[in-house]
Motif scaffolding. Structure first.
Motif, PDB file in Angstrom:
ATOM      1  N   UNK A 203       6.271  23.640 119.942  1.00  0.00           N
ATOM      2  CA  UNK A 203       6.206  24.942 119.280  1.00  0.00           C
ATOM      3  C   UNK A 203       6.933  26.002 120.100  1.00  0.00           C
ATOM      4  N   UNK A 204       6.789  25.942 121.419  1.00  0.00           N
ATOM      5  CA  UNK A 204       7.478  26.903 122.278  1.00  0.00           C
ATOM      6  C   UNK A 204       8.994  26.717 122.196  1.00  0.00           C
ATOM      7  N   UNK A 205       9.444  25.468 122.150  1.00  0.00           N
ATOM      8  CA  UNK A 205      10.877  25.216 122.016  1.00  0.00           C
ATOM      9  C   UNK A 205      11.417  25.786 120.697  1.00  0.00           C
ATOM     10  N   UNK A 206      10.640  25.623 119.624  1.00  0.00           N
ATOM     11  CA  UNK A 206      11.070  26.170 118.332  1.00  0.00           C
ATOM     12  C   UNK A 206      11.155  27.692 118.398  1.00  0.00           C
ATOM     13  N   UNK A 207      10.188  28.319 119.083  1.00  0.00           N
ATOM     14  CA  UNK A 207      10.221  29.768 119.239  1.00  0.00           C
ATOM     15  C   UNK A 207      11.421  30.200 120.078  1.00  0.00           C
ATOM     16  N   UNK A 208      11.722  29.461 121.136  1.00  0.00           N
ATOM     17  CA  UNK A 208      12.872  29.789 121.975  1.00  0.00           C
ATOM     18  C   UNK A 208      14.168  29.740 121.168  1.00  0.00           C
ATOM     19  N   UNK A 209      14.270  28.748 120.292  1.00  0.00           N
ATOM     20  CA  UNK A 209      15.463  28.657 119.446  1.00  0.00           C
ATOM     21  C   UNK A 209      15.555  29.857 118.507  1.00  0.00           C
ATOM     22  N   UNK A 210      14.402  30.302 118.004  1.00  0.00           N
ATOM     23  CA  UNK A 210      14.405  31.465 117.126  1.00  0.00           C
ATOM     24  C   UNK A 210      14.810  32.721 117.906  1.00  0.00           C
ATOM     25  N   UNK A 212      16.836  32.837 120.473  1.00  0.00           N
ATOM     26  CA  UNK A 212      18.279  32.774 120.694  1.00  0.00           C
ATOM     27  C   UNK A 212      19.037  33.313 119.478  1.00  0.00           C
ATOM     28  N   UNK A 213      18.504  33.042 118.288  1.00  0.00           N
ATOM     29  CA  UNK A 213      19.203  33.431 117.053  1.00  0.00           C
ATOM     30  C   UNK A 213      18.841  34.828 116.563  1.00  0.00           C
ATOM     31  N   UNK A 214      17.864  35.479 117.208  1.00  0.00           N
ATOM     32  CA  UNK A 214      17.360  36.761 116.692  1.00  0.00           C
ATOM     33  C   UNK A 214      17.478  37.826 117.788  1.00  0.00           C
ATOM     34  N   UNK A 215      18.420  38.760 117.614  1.00  0.00           N
ATOM     35  CA  UNK A 215      18.653  39.794 118.626  1.00  0.00           C
ATOM     36  C   UNK A 215      17.447  40.716 118.787  1.00  0.00           C
ATOM     37  N   UNK A 216      16.705  40.950 117.712  1.00  0.00           N
ATOM     38  CA  UNK A 216      15.532  41.820 117.793  1.00  0.00           C
ATOM     39  C   UNK A 216      14.447  41.194 118.666  1.00  0.00           C
TER      40      UNK A 216
END
Length: 270
Positions: A203-210, A212-216
């Motif tokens: 779950x943390x890896x998925x959040x980290x990927x998000x 990376x893709x989300x400047x906010x």
């Protein structure tokens, strides 16, 4: 020259463990016999134990000690315990039943006394467990099942989480190194199931990927330089975006990242 024994991170021993007699003996242990674990800063919830064999100088039978191993009355009352330990073919310095209650966590730590070449070999025999229980070694889940016997190098970082409604009880045994036990560990290592990422780390890896893709999201996190505030923000934003991981997951990821950086630095400096 004798071959040097190299400890693997973990190994499932080629032993068939009959849990039925031990479960029957376990059911006869009175509730009052369970004592809270002495490392109170390492856990939340119920982490308690019952000493079966303990060094003579171990307080309450659960603290570390260097004295001669002494069987307790509970051990002597039940032949199931000695029958379970006999196939190990090694001197047992301690044997404990360790119980992790529903919702309880053991935070990441290292048992440094188990890290030297001559230190005891620690074995886990799961008696009561559930698939939701996660025992993490070096950040990966060790897939221990009831009826198995595992060697674990717990001088490495490890933690445990029992998110379910049932208790988890293991028979934990510290043995002096012996040729027979070392041979069983070496024989079991190649066939040991592969360790897997935990639910929280995925779950943390998925959040980290998000992130990376989300400047906010990146800006929200970069606004915090103080560690605890940063972690609190990571947890809050993770929950907000349906990524369920714990503070321990974040701390473990930070430790692993720091370790990777140190290893790269040492290689570059060599």
């Amino acid at each position: 020259m004798a071959e040097v024994f190299t400890r693997p991170p973990c190994a499932r021993l080629p032993l068939a463990v009959d849990t039925a007699p031990m479960l029957a003996a376990l059911a006869r242990i009175p509730d009052a016999a369970w004592q809270p674990h002495f490392n109170t800063e390492y856990f939340s919830g119920d982490w308690s134990g019952v000493a079966l064999i303990a060094p003579a100088d171990a307080q309450g039978g659960l603290t570390p000690g260097q004295g001669e191993p002494v069987p307790t009355a509970l051990y002597q009352a039940e032949p199931a315990w000695s029958a379970a330990l006999a196939p190990l073919d090694a001197v047992v310095r301690s044997a404990r039943l360790l119980r992790l209650g529903p919702g309880a966590c053991i935070r990441e730590h290292c048992d440094y006394d188990l890290g030297s070449p001559d230190s005891d070999l620690r074995l886990h025999l799961p008696l009561l467990s559930h698939p939701d229980v996660e025992f993490l070694l070096d950040g990966l889940v060790v897939p221990m099942l009831a009826g198995e016997c595992w060697f674990l190098d717990l001088s490495r970082p490890h933690r445990v989480h029992n998110p379910g409604t049932q208790v988890r009880i293991h028979l934990v045994v510290d043995c002096r190194p012996s040729p027979a036990l070392q041979a069983m560990i070496a024989a079991g290592a190649p066939a040991t199931p592969a360790l897997q990422p935990s639910r929280g780390s995925l779950a943390l890896q998925a959040f980290q990927q998000q992130v990376v893709a989300d400047a906010t999201l990146r800006a929200s996190l970069l606004a915090h330089s103080e560690r605890d505030t940063f972690i609190d923000t990571v947890l809050a934003l993770g929950r907000q975006h349906q990524h369920l991981f714990s503070r321990d997951d974040v701390l473990a990821a930070m430790r692993q990242q720091r370790q990777r950086w140190q290893q790269r630095y040492m290689v570059q400096s060599a």
